[in-house]
Design an enzyme around this catalytic site. Structure first.
Site, mmCIF file in Angstrom:
data_model
loop_
_atom_site.group_PDB
_atom_site.id
_atom_site.type_symbol
_atom_site.label_atom_id
_atom_site.label_comp_id
_atom_site.label_asym_id
_atom_site.label_seq_id
_atom_site.Cartn_x
_atom_site.Cartn_y
_atom_site.Cartn_z
ATOM 1 N N GLU A 271 -89.841 -10.177 -39.089
ATOM 2 C CA GLU A 271 -89.164 -8.928 -39.396
ATOM 3 C C GLU A 271 -87.976 -9.230 -40.231
ATOM 4 O OE1 GLU A 271 -88.834 -5.621 -41.081
ATOM 5 O OE2 GLU A 271 -90.799 -6.173 -40.234
ATOM 6 N N THR A 272 -88.231 -9.725 -41.405
ATOM 7 C CA THR A 272 -86.907 -10.489 -42.043
ATOM 8 C C THR A 272 -86.758 -9.652 -43.483
ATOM 9 O OG1 THR A 272 -87.477 -12.683 -41.090
ATOM 10 C CG2 THR A 272 -85.994 -12.207 -43.233
ATOM 11 N N VAL A 273 -85.695 -9.512 -43.896
ATOM 12 C CA VAL A 273 -85.470 -9.047 -45.172
ATOM 13 C C VAL A 273 -84.431 -9.921 -46.070
ATOM 14 C CG1 VAL A 273 -84.111 -7.219 -46.555
ATOM 15 C CG2 VAL A 273 -85.392 -6.642 -44.468
#
Length: 454
Positions: A271-273
């Site tokens: 869950e990376t931005v």
């Protein structure tokens, strides 16, 4: 800047062993280390920003309060995490409104998160790092058997670091130093440097074989040598020097896939931005932020609206390694914002900010993207769009759908074992290049995101 948080003062190897901690795949409260992102945002804004933290949080507060329509990509990933969210009653109440994940096009609101961010905007980050919000977090984590104390939160501080780099085709590629995997991308580039990659042919079987084998070598070194920079037994630069690279390159057999050069446990979800930004004055930023798995640990503190991350899963329980779990240590991170410079008129100047989300695919994705651009002359969007491979462990390699049956058969003849993975497994990239006048940018269609300017 490295804003990754450290292990809590109660996070002791023997305790984790006794309680069945699973390095590499752990969720739940045992995987929670000190959250560092908020302190990182604050420091960046205070030292290099033009707006306050309060101003920067305002749009996010509005989205949390007023809601937003869920996109198809996020809706599908959200639904896959239903079982995890149902393990924690507060997480379920927060993220499964009406008992299920939101569907594509439905609006989602998070009023608890809006109130949390508004309190931070009003009171500053001390509200979290030792204040009322921190006390609520620590109390809940302790109740569940976690390892963070209020003093751990108070002691948290981001670290300014010196990036590491290697020259490549007239440019210089930069990554952050350990405790993350950026050095693997640089090691791969150095291993591949003397080969005539263009002559092998873009995404041909021999070309892919060389990249996959270089990836195995670099990731095996991650597993052994990389961890908290205060605990390294080999300096990061030593993994990039000529003697070390020459010895590693000698293990690459152009005719056969290696089976025994395995990295540690590969994470398949993240869950990376990632964002790349640039302004009219020529300043460029490469920025990445993550809670690791889609909903991190799956633990939500009542009334806060956010999931605690599970970065502690990046530790190993194997004794005597730089990444062996211990109180106050930073765990191994997958996060690697990338940057490229070039020399002009005798001085180094910004050329590209780039990154690629996706857990263990990031370093191997960086190399594929950079080779597409620098060796094969693709523009940013074409370099991002080109089909990718992802090596997992041993002989297991996944290829995106566009690869031909002939290439697949040739790779299998070299000893690779091909597996199927969904498109999301190959990561999502963004990049900005500085032009003589203005910028060019690209954004990955595999993820939500866009290239936009004003």
């Amino acid at each position: 800047i490295n804003a990754s948080g450290r292990a809590g003062s109660r996070m002791i190897r023997d305790t984790l062993l006794a309680r069945g901690f699973r390095a590499g795949s752990q969720q739940g409260v045992m995987s929670v280390t000190v959250p560092g992102a908020l302190a990182g945002w604050d420091l960046l804004l205070r030292t290099h920003g033009r707006r306050t933290l309060r101003d920067a949080l305002a749009p996010a507060i509005a989205y949390a309060r007023d809601g937003f329509p869920v996109t198809p990509i996020i809706a599908a990933q959200w639904a896959e995490q239903t079982d995890l969210l149902q393990r924690d009653s507060v997480a379920a109440a927060t993220y499964l409104p009406g008992g299920r994940a939101p569907r594509a096009g439905e609006w989602f609101t998070n009023p608890d998160l809006a109130r949390t961010m508004q309190a931070i905007a009003d009171s500053g980050i001390s509200h979290f790092y030792g204040g009322a919000l921190g006390r609520r977090l620590v109390s809940h984590v302790e109740r569940l058997g976690g390892f963070i104390t209020l003093d751990d939160l108070r002691a948290n501080a981001p670290t300014w670091v010196t990036p590491i780099s290697v020259p490549f085709r007239g440019y210089r590629v930069w990554e952050l130093p350990p405790n993350n995997q950026g050095i693997a991308a640089l090691e791969m580039l150095r291993i591949l440097e003397p080969y005539d990659l263009a002559a092998l042919g873009h995404n041909s079987a021999p070309y892919l074989h060389h990249l996959i084998e270089a990836k195995k070598l670099a990731y095996a070194d991650l597993d052994r040598f990389v961890g908290d920079p205060d605990h390294l037994d080999v300096p990061a630069e030593a993994l990039l020097d000529d003697a070390f690279i020459t010895a590693r390159r000698a293990l690459l057999d152009p005719a056969r896939a290696m089976e025994r050069v395995d990295p540690g446990t590969a994470r398949t979800r993240s869950e990376t931005v990632y964002l790349a930004t640039a302004d009219a004055e020529g300043n460029m930023v490469s920025f990445i932020n993550s809670i690791y798995d889609y909903f991190g640990s799956g633990v939500v503190v009542p009334g806060t609206g956010f999931a605690l991350h599970n970065r502690g899963a990046g530790f190993t329980l194997t004794p005597g390694l730089p990444n062996t779990v211990a109180p106050g240590k930073r765990p191994f991170h997958t996060l690697i914002p990338g940057f490229v410079t070039r020399t002009s008129n005798g001085r180094e100047e910004a050329y590209m900010s780039f990154g690629l989300m996706g857990g263990g695919v990031q370093a191997q994705g960086h190399v594929q993207f950079l080779l597409n651009h620098f060796v094969f002359g693709m523009d940013l969007q074409a370099a991002i769009d080109a089909p990718r491979f992802r090596h997992y462990d041993g002989l297991r390699v996944a290829l995106e759908a566009p690869f031909s049956d002939a290439v697949r058969a040739q790779l299998e003849a070299l000893g690779h074992r091909l597996i199927e993975q969904p498109p999301i497994a190959f990561g999502g990239a963004q990049a900005i290049v500085r032009l003589p006048r203005g910028y060019a940018a690209g954004s990955d269609p595999r993820k939500d995101g866009l290239a936009i300017g004003r």
